[in-house]
Motif scaffolding. Structure first.
Motif, short mmCIF file in Angstrom:
data_model
loop_
_atom_site.label_atom_id
_atom_site.label_comp_id
_atom_site.label_asym_id
_atom_site.label_seq_id
_atom_site.Cartn_x
_atom_site.Cartn_y
_atom_site.Cartn_z
N ALA A 151 -3.66 -18.78 48.03
CA ALA A 151 -2.70 -19.51 47.21
C ALA A 151 -2.30 -20.81 47.90
O ALA A 151 -2.26 -21.87 47.27
CB ALA A 151 -1.47 -18.65 46.94
N HIS A 152 -2.04 -20.74 49.21
CA HIS A 152 -1.66 -21.94 49.97
C HIS A 152 -2.78 -22.98 49.93
O HIS A 152 -2.53 -24.16 49.67
CB HIS A 152 -1.33 -21.55 51.41
N ASN A 153 -4.01 -22.55 50.17
CA ASN A 153 -5.15 -23.47 50.17
C ASN A 153 -5.40 -24.06 48.79
O ASN A 153 -5.73 -25.25 48.67
CB ASN A 153 -6.41 -22.78 50.68
N LYS A 196 -1.08 -15.12 42.30
CA LYS A 196 -0.52 -14.53 43.53
C LYS A 196 0.30 -13.30 43.18
O LYS A 196 0.19 -12.25 43.82
CB LYS A 196 0.32 -15.57 44.27
N ASP A 208 -1.86 -14.79 50.13
CA ASP A 208 -1.02 -15.92 50.55
C ASP A 208 -1.86 -17.11 51.02
O ASP A 208 -1.58 -18.26 50.66
CB ASP A 208 -0.06 -15.50 51.67
N SER A 209 -2.88 -16.84 51.79
CA SER A 209 -3.73 -17.91 52.32
C SER A 209 -4.49 -18.62 51.21
O SER A 209 -4.56 -19.86 51.17
CB SER A 209 -4.71 -17.33 53.34
N GLU A 249 0.81 -19.33 40.98
CA GLU A 249 1.92 -18.38 41.19
C GLU A 249 1.65 -17.06 40.47
O GLU A 249 1.90 -15.99 41.02
CB GLU A 249 3.24 -18.99 40.73
N LEU A 304 -3.09 -24.52 46.40
CA LEU A 304 -2.02 -25.49 46.15
C LEU A 304 -2.25 -26.78 46.93
O LEU A 304 -2.07 -27.88 46.39
CB LEU A 304 -0.66 -24.89 46.53
N LYS A 305 -2.67 -26.64 48.17
CA LYS A 305 -2.95 -27.81 49.01
C LYS A 305 -4.02 -28.69 48.37
O LYS A 305 -3.90 -29.91 48.29
CB LYS A 305 -3.38 -27.34 50.40
N ASP A 310 -9.43 -18.72 42.54
CA ASP A 310 -9.06 -20.02 43.12
C ASP A 310 -10.00 -21.13 42.67
O ASP A 310 -9.57 -22.23 42.34
CB ASP A 310 -8.97 -19.95 44.64
#
Length: 98
Positions: free
Chosen positions: A87-89, A77, A84-85, A74, A91-92, A54
């Motif tokens: 990847a979400h963070n 992941k 998931d967490s 993507e 992307l955010k 990340d």
């Protein structure tokens, strides 16, 4: 890191190497040394210390196209390198800095 893990297409003209230690040696052309504090999260690629996935994606924002970084998230992941967490963070943070 992104190239080594085949997360997105890259064609770097320069390779950045980060180290918390002082280095006085001579480097080959195309290698740029960056001094940094000790990394918070460290991964290993074939036994070599590397930035976490990340953090590698986020630190590439100024040199890799946004769409490729989204692809890298993507792919990471999908390969189980980011949960998931994470990847979400990631992307955010990418969208925040875009």
């Amino acid at each position: 890191m992104l190239q080594a893990l085949h997360l997105c297409p890259t064609d770097p003209a320069k390779i950045y190497v980060a180290t918390p230690a002082r280095f006085r040696g001579r480097l080959p052309n195309g290698i740029i040394l960056k001094n940094c504090a000790k990394p918070r999260d460290v991964d290993f690629i074939e036994g070599i210390r590397a930035q976490s996935t990340d953090q590698a994606i986020l630190s590439s924002q100024h040199i890799i196209m946004f769409d490729r970084l989204l692809e890298a998230v993507e792919n990471a992941k999908g390969k189980g390198l980011l949960n998931d967490s994470q990847a979400h963070n990631t992307l955010k943070e990418l969208y925040r800095n875009d």
